[in-house]
Design a protein around this motif. Structure first.
Motif, PDB file in Angstrom:
ATOM      1  N   PRO A   1      -3.213 -13.273  -0.201  1.00 57.31           N
ATOM      2  CA  PRO A   1      -1.893 -12.741  -0.416  1.00 57.31           C
ATOM      3  C   PRO A   1      -0.721 -12.459   0.525  1.00 57.31           C
ATOM      4  CG  PRO A   1      -3.520 -12.218  -1.192  1.00 57.31           C
ATOM      5  CD  PRO A   1      -4.526 -13.279  -0.254  1.00 57.31           C
TER       6      PRO A   1
ATOM      7  N   LYS B   1       2.541  -3.158   6.450  1.00 57.24           N
ATOM      8  CA  LYS B   1       1.277  -3.401   7.193  1.00 57.24           C
ATOM      9  C   LYS B   1       1.706  -5.134   8.227  1.00 57.24           C
ATOM     10  CE  LYS B   1      -3.454  -3.174   6.901  1.00 57.24           C
ATOM     11  NZ  LYS B   1      -4.436  -3.052   6.561  1.00 57.24           N
TER      12      LYS B   1
ATOM     13  N   SER C   1       6.650  -5.857  -5.867  1.00 59.82           N
ATOM     14  CA  SER C   1       5.489  -4.888  -6.387  1.00 59.82           C
ATOM     15  C   SER C   1       5.246  -3.985  -5.232  1.00 59.82           C
ATOM     16  CB  SER C   1       4.182  -6.103  -6.821  1.00 59.82           C
ATOM     17  OG  SER C   1       3.677  -6.466  -5.388  1.00 59.82           O
ATOM     18  N   ILE C   2       4.595  -3.058  -5.333  1.00 60.34           N
ATOM     19  CA  ILE C   2       4.339  -2.517  -4.041  1.00 60.34           C
ATOM     20  C   ILE C   2       2.954  -3.014  -3.379  1.00 60.34           C
ATOM     21  CG2 ILE C   2       2.435   0.148  -4.462  1.00 60.34           C
ATOM     22  CD1 ILE C   2       3.584   1.152  -6.975  1.00 60.34           C
ATOM     23  N   ARG C   3       2.093  -3.050  -4.737  1.00 61.79           N
ATOM     24  CA  ARG C   3       1.622  -4.291  -3.481  1.00 61.79           C
ATOM     25  C   ARG C   3       1.903  -4.912  -2.485  1.00 61.79           C
ATOM     26  NH1 ARG C   3      -2.838  -9.359  -3.954  1.00 61.79           N
ATOM     27  NH2 ARG C   3      -4.172  -8.767  -2.884  1.00 61.79           N
ATOM     28  N   GLU C   4       2.595  -5.644  -2.730  1.00 56.10           N
ATOM     29  CA  GLU C   4       3.047  -6.618  -1.704  1.00 56.10           C
ATOM     30  C   GLU C   4       4.381  -6.002  -0.488  1.00 56.10           C
ATOM     31  OE1 GLU C   4       4.333 -10.543  -4.666  1.00 56.10           O
ATOM     32  OE2 GLU C   4       5.890  -9.446  -4.680  1.00 56.10           O
ATOM     33  N   SER C   5       5.327  -5.097  -1.041  1.00 59.25           N
ATOM     34  CA  SER C   5       5.116  -3.860  -0.103  1.00 59.25           C
ATOM     35  C   SER C   5       4.373  -3.985   1.175  1.00 59.25           C
ATOM     36  CB  SER C   5       5.795  -3.289  -0.301  1.00 59.25           C
ATOM     37  OG  SER C   5       5.264  -2.451  -1.365  1.00 59.25           O
ATOM     38  N   ASP C   6       3.377  -2.834   0.830  1.00 61.06           N
ATOM     39  CA  ASP C   6       2.867  -3.275   1.078  1.00 61.06           C
ATOM     40  C   ASP C   6       1.884  -3.538   2.044  1.00 61.06           C
ATOM     41  OD1 ASP C   6       2.441  -0.129  -0.009  1.00 61.06           O
ATOM     42  OD2 ASP C   6       0.458  -0.751  -1.063  1.00 61.06           O
ATOM     43  N   LEU C   7       1.759  -4.776   2.319  1.00 59.07           N
ATOM     44  CA  LEU C   7       1.476  -6.196   2.961  1.00 59.07           C
ATOM     45  C   LEU C   7       2.449  -6.496   4.332  1.00 59.07           C
ATOM     46  CD1 LEU C   7      -0.610  -8.886   0.312  1.00 59.07           C
ATOM     47  CD2 LEU C   7      -1.227  -7.380   1.747  1.00 59.07           C
TER      48      LEU C   7
ATOM     49  N   THR D   1       3.231 -13.464   0.102  1.00 59.17           N
ATOM     50  CA  THR D   1       4.251 -11.660   0.389  1.00 59.17           C
ATOM     51  C   THR D   1       5.385 -12.756   1.355  1.00 59.17           C
ATOM     52  OG1 THR D   1       2.723 -10.960  -0.579  1.00 59.17           O
ATOM     53  CG2 THR D   1       4.522  -9.833   0.571  1.00 59.17           C
TER      54      THR D   1
ATOM     55  N   ALA E   1       9.990  -1.292  -1.025  1.00 67.98           N
ATOM     56  CA  ALA E   1       9.548  -0.947  -2.429  1.00 67.98           C
ATOM     57  C   ALA E   1      10.242  -0.959  -3.257  1.00 67.98           C
ATOM     58  CB  ALA E   1       8.635   0.210  -2.074  1.00 67.98           C
TER      59      ALA E   1
END
Length: 121
Positions: A76, A40, A31-37, A80, A25
Motif C-alpha cells: 500500500p 507517516k 484517501s484518508i488512508r493514503e494521506s496518513d501513509l 501510494t 487529506a
C-alpha cells in the motif's frame, strides 16, 4: 549518529506545501488512508531517494526501487508513493481556453497610429 538521524526522519511528518498547500487529506487526490501513509512514511522515502539515508532492510530497498521506477508497486505505501509521484509530475494545464490570443510581441509590432493623423485647417 545515523540511527539518530534515521529516527528523526522517521518521526518527522511529511508535507509537500508546494504541491499540496492544504495537506494531502484536503486535496481530494488521496484517501484518508493514503494521506496518513504519505504523512507517516513520506519523509523516509524522500530521504532514501535523496541519498541522505541508506536502505537497511528489504522493505526499504523495495520502496527505493519503486520510487526510482525500477519495480512495480506492490504494498500500500508503494502504491501510494507511486500515485503521489504521478500527481506531482503530471503536465500542468495553462488555461482551459487554450493559448493566449495576444502576446506582448503582438502589441509591440502594431505601428503607432497617432503619428499618421493629419489635421487640416
Amino acid at each position: 549518529m545515523a540511527t539518530v538521524n534515521r529516527e528523526l526522519v522517521m518521526r518527522k511528518s511529511f508535507n509537500d506545501f508546494k504541491n499540496y498547500p492544504y495537506g494531502f487529506a484536503r486535496s481530494g487526490d488521496f484517501s484518508i488512508r493514503e494521506s496518513d501513509l504519505l504523512a507517516k512514511h513520506g519523509s523516509l522515502i524522500s530521504a532514501l531517494m535523496s541519498g541522505e539515508l541508506e536502505p537497511q532492510n528489504n522493505e526499504e530497498q523495495s520502496l527505493l526501487q519503486v520510487a526510482r521506477g525500477e519495480k512495480a508497486a506492490e504494498s500500500p505505501i508503494e502504491k501510494t508513493w507511486s500515485k503521489y509521484q504521478s500527481r506531482i509530475n503530471r503536465p500542468k494545464v495553462g488555461s482551459m481556453y487554450g493559448r493566449s490570443r495576444y502576446t506582448d510581441d503582438a502589441f509591440e509590432s502594431v505601428p503607432d497610429l497617432d503619428d499618421d493623423i493629419v489635421v487640416e485647417d
